[in-house]
Design a protein around this motif. Structure first.
Motif, PDB file in Angstrom:
ATOM      1  N   LEU A 317       0.873  -1.179   0.000  1.00  0.00           N
ATOM      2  CA  LEU A 317       0.000   0.000   0.000  1.00  0.00           C
ATOM      3  C   LEU A 317       0.906   1.223   0.000  1.00  0.00           C
ATOM      4  O   LEU A 317       2.033   1.170   0.490  1.00  0.00           O
ATOM      5  N   SER A 318       0.412   2.323  -0.541  1.00  0.00           N
ATOM      6  CA  SER A 318       1.255   3.529  -0.581  1.00  0.00           C
ATOM      7  C   SER A 318       0.451   4.763  -0.193  1.00  0.00           C
ATOM      8  O   SER A 318      -0.778   4.787  -0.309  1.00  0.00           O
ATOM      9  N   LEU A 319       1.193   5.753   0.281  1.00  0.00           N
ATOM     10  CA  LEU A 319       0.600   7.040   0.653  1.00  0.00           C
ATOM     11  C   LEU A 319       1.505   8.141   0.142  1.00  0.00           C
ATOM     12  O   LEU A 319       2.671   8.213   0.535  1.00  0.00           O
ATOM     13  N   ASP A 320       1.000   8.978  -0.759  1.00  0.00           N
ATOM     14  CA  ASP A 320       1.764  10.110  -1.290  1.00  0.00           C
ATOM     15  C   ASP A 320       1.413  11.363  -0.506  1.00  0.00           C
ATOM     16  O   ASP A 320       0.259  11.806  -0.521  1.00  0.00           O
ATOM     17  N   VAL A 321       2.405  11.925   0.175  1.00  0.00           N
ATOM     18  CA  VAL A 321       2.181  13.140   0.966  1.00  0.00           C
ATOM     19  C   VAL A 321       2.540  14.345   0.099  1.00  0.00           C
ATOM     20  O   VAL A 321       3.684  14.454  -0.361  1.00  0.00           O
ATOM     21  N   PRO A 322       1.602  15.266  -0.134  1.00  0.00           N
ATOM     22  CA  PRO A 322       1.857  16.399  -1.036  1.00  0.00           C
ATOM     23  C   PRO A 322       2.832  17.400  -0.442  1.00  0.00           C
ATOM     24  O   PRO A 322       2.829  17.637   0.775  1.00  0.00           O
ATOM     25  N   PRO A 323       3.678  18.025  -1.278  1.00  0.00           N
ATOM     26  CA  PRO A 323       4.581  19.076  -0.789  1.00  0.00           C
ATOM     27  C   PRO A 323       3.787  20.334  -0.450  1.00  0.00           C
ATOM     28  O   PRO A 323       2.645  20.513  -0.901  1.00  0.00           O
ATOM     29  N   LEU A 324       4.398  21.216   0.316  1.00  0.00           N
ATOM     30  CA  LEU A 324       3.705  22.416   0.783  1.00  0.00           C
ATOM     31  C   LEU A 324       3.312  23.343  -0.364  1.00  0.00           C
ATOM     32  O   LEU A 324       2.270  24.004  -0.297  1.00  0.00           O
ATOM     33  N   ARG A 325       4.095  23.384  -1.432  1.00  0.00           N
ATOM     34  CA  ARG A 325       3.774  24.275  -2.553  1.00  0.00           C
ATOM     35  C   ARG A 325       2.494  23.855  -3.283  1.00  0.00           C
ATOM     36  O   ARG A 325       1.917  24.634  -4.039  1.00  0.00           O
ATOM     37  N   GLN A 326       2.065  22.605  -3.057  1.00  0.00           N
ATOM     38  CA  GLN A 326       0.829  22.129  -3.679  1.00  0.00           C
ATOM     39  C   GLN A 326      -0.384  22.307  -2.766  1.00  0.00           C
ATOM     40  O   GLN A 326      -1.494  21.933  -3.142  1.00  0.00           O
ATOM     41  N   ARG A 327      -0.169  22.863  -1.604  1.00  0.00           N
ATOM     42  CA  ARG A 327      -1.284  23.145  -0.686  1.00  0.00           C
ATOM     43  C   ARG A 327      -1.017  24.458   0.047  1.00  0.00           C
ATOM     44  O   ARG A 327      -0.976  24.516   1.267  1.00  0.00           O
TER      45      ARG A 327
END
Length: 460
Positions: A317-327
């Motif tokens: 299973l995987s979890l992609d954590v978004p970078p701060l510039r994308q939020r």
């Protein structure tokens, strides 16, 4: 066989073995007659050997229940017994039976010749159990998840989606690979997954693979026995996997793990067991593995730097954590959180006004949340007053933010004018509106400062 217990050979054997023992011991024949008693037992009963040998046990000690033991051929172990002399003891009464299930005689022993001794031993054991339980509880507290979903700050669609996926991943026990740039908070998500799972009451153990010397990986992961290698701690040491048994182990920066260790980790994941360094004892494991990396593991596989079979074993299973510039909508929320923490830690209240907030929100934050937290702490320390100013910001933040803003808008002069005005206002405040001193600090002629004050309509 019938008279064996009355032979000279048997009595001689008993005297050689049991006479020197400090533990009371006796032997009876199948009729319950005493054939041997050692010195410790004689001292306990206060009898002479010649007066009691050959007598039935109940003639010697009326309270004895040994005849019942012989009759039913059932051993009685660690039974409390009160003797006719008033002494209490813990005794063994054991029938001796041959291979044909025929009774030969009986063996008696006093385990504790003083009931108070047993109580003391029992109390010590109970105390040890309580201490062990306390240590286990303390160890569980030390090795437990410190962060929950509530500690992951943000209201953006990207972060809400990520937090929602955490709850789904927590329902199962499959291995998880968390992917994200440095500083996005991958460890927080690992903690949150454990906390949301059924393993929340069990240990959560974290290891940073990039911080372990290559020659110590195996000992750190699986533990070692006393003397396993030069410099090994006396008594050995428990490994991180064994420490996490029943719970979750988090392997951060898994991409930095050397190839030889990848093979050993693969075997542990397949067999669900470990062997300490210097030992042959196998320990079964029930551990959920969560890994994290900022590297592209698929590229490392192509380069031969990461095992393909291990990659697929970890990336169930995987979890992609978004970078701060994308939020970016979360930046102001995070800044408020960090300034609140600064206030709690130092007692110094700081507020970030809109002009400074806009600059911080325009910045790309290559170091993500970790970088933002460090910068907020820095500007809070640098601020001379309640309000953080543009002048408190690091120059690289200002320059990069202005470059980004320039791409978005043609109003560069307006941006520069606003920054210049803020710097002048703050410098005047620091100089208590002393224009001469402010001009000196700004390294400009006093006439230029007067002109700027008039141009920007700055009230003094």
């Amino acid at each position: 066989m019938k008279n064996f217990m009355k032979t000279k050979e048997f009595i001689g054997f008993c005297k050689n073995v049991f006479d020197k023992l400090p533990v009371p011991v006796d032997f009876l024949d199948k009729e319950g007659r005493l054939v041997y008693i050692n010195k410790s037992f004689l001292e306990f009963l206060k009898f002479n050997e010649d007066d009691i040998l050959g007598k039935v046990v109940t003639e010697i000690e009326p309270t004895s229940k040994f005849l019942e033991t012989l009759k039913y051929k059932q051993a009685e172990v660690a039974k409390r017994h009160v003797f006719s002399n008033g002494k209490e003891a813990i005794v063994h009464r054991i029938p001796i039976i041959d291979e044909n299930d025929e009774l030969i005689g009986g063996f008696g022993m006093i385990l504790f010749d003083n009931y108070e001794k047993l109580k003391q031993v029992t109390e010590k054991i109970e105390k040890i159990h309580k201490e062990l339980s306390l240590y286990k509880n303390e160890l569980a507290k030390i090795n437990s998840a410190k962060y929950t979903l509530d500690d992951i700050i943000g209201e953006s669609k990207a972060i809400k989606s990520c937090k929602s996926k955490v709850k789904k991943l927590a329902r199962v026990n499959s291995n998880i690979l968390i992917i994200g740039e440095s500083g996005v908070g991958k460890e927080l998500f690992a903690h949150a997954i454990h906390y949301e799972s059924e393993r929340r009451e069990c240990p959560f153990v974290s290891i940073n693979c990039s911080a372990i010397p290559e020659n110590l990986f195996e000992a750190e992961f699986f533990g070692y026995e006393d003397g396993a290698f030069t410099g090994a701690r006396k008594g050995g040491n428990i490994g991180k996997f064994e420490l996490a048994n029943g719970g979750t182990i988090f392997l951060d920066e898994i991409g930095d793990m050397p190839l030889y260790m990848q093979a050993k980790l693969l075997r542990v994941l397949q067999e669900k067991e470990i062997v300490r360094v210097g030992s042959n004892k196998v320990t079964k494991l029930d551990v959920r593995v969560i890994c994290a990396t900022h590297k592209n593991l698929e590229s490392l596989v192509d380069e031969g730097k990461f095992r393909e079979d291990l990659y697929y074993r970890l990336n169930v299973l995987s979890l992609d954590v978004p970078p701060l510039r994308q939020r970016k909508e979360d930046i102001s929320i995070l800044i408020d959180k960090f300034t609140d923490k600064f206030y709690k830690d130092t007692g110094l209240y700081r507020e970030v006004p809109s002009d400074v907030m806009n600059i911080l929100c325009n910045y790309e934050w290559p170091g993500n949340v970790r970088e933002l937290k460090n910068i907020v702490e820095r500007i809070c320390v640098n601020a001379e007053d309640t309000y953080v100013t543009v002048g408190d910001l690091p120059s690289n933040i200002l320059n990069k933010s202005l470059k980004i803003e320039r791409k978005k808008s043609q109003g560069l002069k307006e941006i520069m004018d606003n920054i210049e005005m803020d710097i002048i206002i703050n410098t005047l405040k620091e100089c208590n509106n002393n224009k001469s001193l402010a001009a000196t600090r700004l390294n400009i002629p006093r006439a230029s400062l007067y002109r700027k004050i008039e141009e920007y309509n700055i009230e003094i």
